[in-house]
Write a protein that holds these residues in place. Structure first.
Motif, PDB file in Angstrom:
ATOM      1  N   ARG A 174       0.339  -1.522   0.168  1.00 17.62           N
ATOM      2  CA  ARG A 174      -0.319  -0.087  -0.546  1.00 17.62           C
ATOM      3  C   ARG A 174       1.269   1.326  -0.160  1.00 17.62           C
ATOM      4  O   ARG A 174       2.189   1.213   0.477  1.00 17.62           O
ATOM      5  CB  ARG A 174      -1.164   0.121   1.006  1.00 17.62           C
ATOM      6  CG  ARG A 174      -2.253   1.268   0.812  1.00 17.62           C
ATOM      7  CD  ARG A 174      -3.000   0.847   2.285  1.00 17.62           C
ATOM      8  NE  ARG A 174      -2.994   1.201   3.452  1.00 17.62           N
ATOM      9  CZ  ARG A 174      -3.760   1.509   3.760  1.00 17.62           C
ATOM     10  NH1 ARG A 174      -4.975   0.914   4.356  1.00 17.62           N
ATOM     11  NH2 ARG A 174      -3.001   2.166   5.694  1.00 17.62           N
ATOM     12  N   ASP A 175       0.283   2.190  -0.801  1.00 17.08           N
ATOM     13  CA  ASP A 175       0.714   3.652  -0.645  1.00 17.08           C
ATOM     14  C   ASP A 175       1.369   4.114   0.441  1.00 17.08           C
ATOM     15  O   ASP A 175       2.655   4.941   0.521  1.00 17.08           O
ATOM     16  CB  ASP A 175      -0.004   5.196  -0.939  1.00 17.08           C
ATOM     17  CG  ASP A 175      -1.446   4.962  -0.802  1.00 17.08           C
ATOM     18  OD1 ASP A 175      -1.188   4.095   0.258  1.00 17.08           O
ATOM     19  OD2 ASP A 175      -1.839   5.825  -1.128  1.00 17.08           O
ATOM     20  N   ASP A 176       0.626   4.059   1.321  1.00 12.53           N
ATOM     21  CA  ASP A 176       1.647   4.473   2.921  1.00 12.53           C
ATOM     22  C   ASP A 176       2.311   3.142   3.833  1.00 12.53           C
ATOM     23  O   ASP A 176       2.777   3.633   4.885  1.00 12.53           O
ATOM     24  CB  ASP A 176       0.108   4.699   3.846  1.00 12.53           C
ATOM     25  CG  ASP A 176      -0.956   3.851   4.577  1.00 12.53           C
ATOM     26  OD1 ASP A 176      -0.207   2.491   3.728  1.00 12.53           O
ATOM     27  OD2 ASP A 176      -1.722   3.925   4.707  1.00 12.53           O
ATOM     28  N   ALA A 180       7.134   1.893   0.532  1.00 13.62           N
ATOM     29  CA  ALA A 180       6.168   2.166  -0.324  1.00 13.62           C
ATOM     30  C   ALA A 180       7.494   3.599  -1.388  1.00 13.62           C
ATOM     31  O   ALA A 180       7.427   3.739  -2.567  1.00 13.62           O
ATOM     32  CB  ALA A 180       5.332   2.770   0.004  1.00 13.62           C
ATOM     33  N   GLN A 181       7.999   4.341  -0.663  1.00 15.14           N
ATOM     34  CA  GLN A 181       8.699   5.168  -1.243  1.00 15.14           C
ATOM     35  C   GLN A 181      10.334   4.523  -2.025  1.00 15.14           C
ATOM     36  O   GLN A 181      10.781   5.583  -2.451  1.00 15.14           O
ATOM     37  CB  GLN A 181       8.929   6.312  -0.198  1.00 15.14           C
ATOM     38  CG  GLN A 181       7.600   6.773  -0.497  1.00 15.14           C
ATOM     39  CD  GLN A 181       6.481   6.996  -1.000  1.00 15.14           C
ATOM     40  OE1 GLN A 181       7.142   7.505  -1.800  1.00 15.14           O
ATOM     41  NE2 GLN A 181       5.402   6.934  -0.913  1.00 15.14           N
ATOM     42  N   GLU A 231      -4.660  -3.865   0.187  1.00 16.08           N
ATOM     43  CA  GLU A 231      -5.020  -2.144  -0.308  1.00 16.08           C
ATOM     44  C   GLU A 231      -6.085  -2.272   1.494  1.00 16.08           C
ATOM     45  O   GLU A 231      -5.882  -0.508   1.720  1.00 16.08           O
ATOM     46  CB  GLU A 231      -6.164  -2.112  -0.778  1.00 16.08           C
ATOM     47  CG  GLU A 231      -6.112  -2.215  -2.814  1.00 16.08           C
ATOM     48  CD  GLU A 231      -7.379  -1.975  -3.367  1.00 16.08           C
ATOM     49  OE1 GLU A 231      -8.213  -1.828  -2.899  1.00 16.08           O
ATOM     50  OE2 GLU A 231      -7.160  -0.515  -4.001  1.00 16.08           O
ATOM     51  N   GLU A 246      -2.115  -1.118 -12.112  1.00 16.86           N
ATOM     52  CA  GLU A 246      -1.791   0.184 -11.679  1.00 16.86           C
ATOM     53  C   GLU A 246      -3.011   0.992 -11.484  1.00 16.86           C
ATOM     54  O   GLU A 246      -2.947   1.962 -11.040  1.00 16.86           O
ATOM     55  CB  GLU A 246      -1.256   0.164 -13.130  1.00 16.86           C
ATOM     56  CG  GLU A 246       0.514  -0.646 -13.329  1.00 16.86           C
ATOM     57  CD  GLU A 246       0.764   0.180 -14.830  1.00 16.86           C
ATOM     58  OE1 GLU A 246       0.132   0.423 -15.193  1.00 16.86           O
ATOM     59  OE2 GLU A 246       1.826  -0.208 -15.128  1.00 16.86           O
ATOM     60  N   LYS A 249      -5.186   2.750  -7.137  1.00 20.23           N
ATOM     61  CA  LYS A 249      -4.284   4.291  -7.338  1.00 20.23           C
ATOM     62  C   LYS A 249      -3.334   3.927  -5.917  1.00 20.23           C
ATOM     63  O   LYS A 249      -2.732   4.320  -5.655  1.00 20.23           O
ATOM     64  CB  LYS A 249      -4.971   5.249  -6.807  1.00 20.23           C
ATOM     65  CG  LYS A 249      -6.158   5.543  -8.548  1.00 20.23           C
ATOM     66  CD  LYS A 249      -4.490   5.741  -9.676  1.00 20.23           C
ATOM     67  CE  LYS A 249      -5.518   5.708 -10.684  1.00 20.23           C
ATOM     68  NZ  LYS A 249      -4.694   6.083 -12.156  1.00 20.23           N
ATOM     69  N   ARG A 250      -4.030   2.857  -4.836  1.00 20.30           N
ATOM     70  CA  ARG A 250      -3.229   3.071  -3.479  1.00 20.30           C
ATOM     71  C   ARG A 250      -2.365   1.914  -3.504  1.00 20.30           C
ATOM     72  O   ARG A 250      -1.402   1.946  -2.528  1.00 20.30           O
ATOM     73  CB  ARG A 250      -4.003   2.694  -2.030  1.00 20.30           C
ATOM     74  CG  ARG A 250      -5.367   3.690  -2.496  1.00 20.30           C
ATOM     75  CD  ARG A 250      -5.731   4.103  -0.563  1.00 20.30           C
ATOM     76  NE  ARG A 250      -4.403   4.184   0.180  1.00 20.30           N
ATOM     77  CZ  ARG A 250      -4.394   4.467   1.372  1.00 20.30           C
ATOM     78  NH1 ARG A 250      -5.660   4.147   2.032  1.00 20.30           N
ATOM     79  NH2 ARG A 250      -3.212   4.525   2.101  1.00 20.30           N
ATOM     80  N   ARG A 252       1.434   0.181  -4.768  1.00 23.21           N
ATOM     81  CA  ARG A 252       2.932   0.658  -5.381  1.00 23.21           C
ATOM     82  C   ARG A 252       3.338  -0.636  -5.849  1.00 23.21           C
ATOM     83  O   ARG A 252       3.559  -1.894  -5.366  1.00 23.21           O
ATOM     84  CB  ARG A 252       3.409   1.783  -4.200  1.00 23.21           C
ATOM     85  CG  ARG A 252       3.406   2.961  -4.037  1.00 23.21           C
ATOM     86  CD  ARG A 252       3.105   4.074  -5.086  1.00 23.21           C
ATOM     87  NE  ARG A 252       2.450   5.030  -4.996  1.00 23.21           N
ATOM     88  CZ  ARG A 252       1.442   5.147  -4.311  1.00 23.21           C
ATOM     89  NH1 ARG A 252       0.116   4.649  -5.122  1.00 23.21           N
ATOM     90  NH2 ARG A 252       0.817   6.390  -4.393  1.00 23.21           N
TER      91      ARG A 252
END
Length: 295
Positions: A174-176, A180-181, A231, A246, A249-250, A252
């Motif tokens: 998930r993006d958080d 994720a980064q 998610e 893709e 959106k949440r 990565r």
């Protein structure tokens, strides 16, 4: 034993009637009049009855000839239809091809590929089924489809596999999520987190990252359920890039850099068996298009 009837004399009989006589038919068919007459006599001898009345100088049918003519027309027309259809299929102008593909390929690659194929071969019908790799292999082996697009996990002498592309493996979260980064990941970075295994997790086997599988207690094979779990922030998973959806959106996708793993996607068919003309057209088209797109 029934006499073997040749098609050409039947055509001559029909041409004689349609053109108005033996001489006119000979001109129309670019044959000599004696050759036309000889062929008709041979047909009459095989049937045991005359088709045309003798004398009078006109092409008048006997009662037997009247009975035969509509049947000659039907037989000649059927022959010509079969011949046209066979030639159209042989020339890849008509036909049907049955294909199976793993879901990631079916949804991500096949729409554009099939659109291009149908533009080039508008007369060919296509049936596309999707399924996991073992199911695709099974459908090809059983002859349910002529072509499969999948990963071949184990060599099989009954199958021919031609590599089409390489699909890199990455980590999905998930993006958080703390990972994720990251731009790329070492497999050890996944150790503190819950790993959700899926049908492609076997790609980690035999690599240093296989250690992750031994500590994973959660397995989900269905992509919809797997996506829902990710998610919800329950854990991370590994997936080939093509299998990463893709539109979510949440989520990565982070490439797995160490070890660098990939899934080989290829074209599967039964070994030592010819393809139908339609499937052969699809086979050549897919090889060419995917080779061009990955140069």
């Amino acid at each position: 034993m029934l006499p073997e009837l040749k098609l050409a004399p039947m055509r001559y009989v029909l041409a004689i009637l349609d053109a108005g006589g033996f001489h006119a038919a000979a001109r129309q068919l670019h044959r000599s009049q004696p050759a036309i007459s000889m062929a008709v006599r041979d047909l009459e001898e095989r049937l045991g009855q005359p088709l045309f009345e003798k004398g009078g100088g006109k092409a008048l049918l006997t009662p037997f000839g009247h009975w035969c003519v509509p049947r000659f027309r039907e037989l000649v027309a059927h022959h010509d239809r079969v011949c046209r259809d066979a030639l159209a299929i042989a020339r890849q102008q008509h036909g049907r091809v049955d294909i199976a593909a793993v879901p990631s390929v079916a949804s991500r690659l096949m729409p554009a590929l099939l659109a291009g194929f149908l533009q080039r071969y508008p007369g060919i019908d296509i049936s596309l089924q999707d399924g996991h790799s073992e199911r695709v292999n099974e459908m090809v082996l059983k002859g349910e489809v002529e072509l499969g697009i999948t990963s071949l996990w184990l060599p099989d002498e009954a199958l021919s596999f031609e590599a089409l592309l390489h699909d890199d493996i990455g980590v999905v979260c998930r993006d958080d999520h703390p990972l994720a980064q990251q731009k790329a990941l070492h497999w050890r970075a996944l150790k503190p987190y819950t790993l959700i295994r899926n049908g492609t997790s076997r790609l980690l086997e035999g690599s240093p990252a296989a250690e992750l599988l031994t500590h994973s207690t959660l397995y989900i094979s269905n992509m919809i359920s797997l996506t829902a779990m990710l998610e919800a922030g329950i854990g991370v998973t590994t997936l080939p890039r093509l299998a990463f959806q893709e539109e979510h959106k949440r989520l990565r996708f982070i490439p797995l850099a160490t070890p660098r793993l990939e899934r080989r996607i290829g074209l599967l068919r039964r070994a030592r068996q010819s393809l139908s003309p339609a499937a052969d057209a699809m086979h050549g088209y897919l090889l060419t298009r995917l080779e061009e797109s990955h140069r």
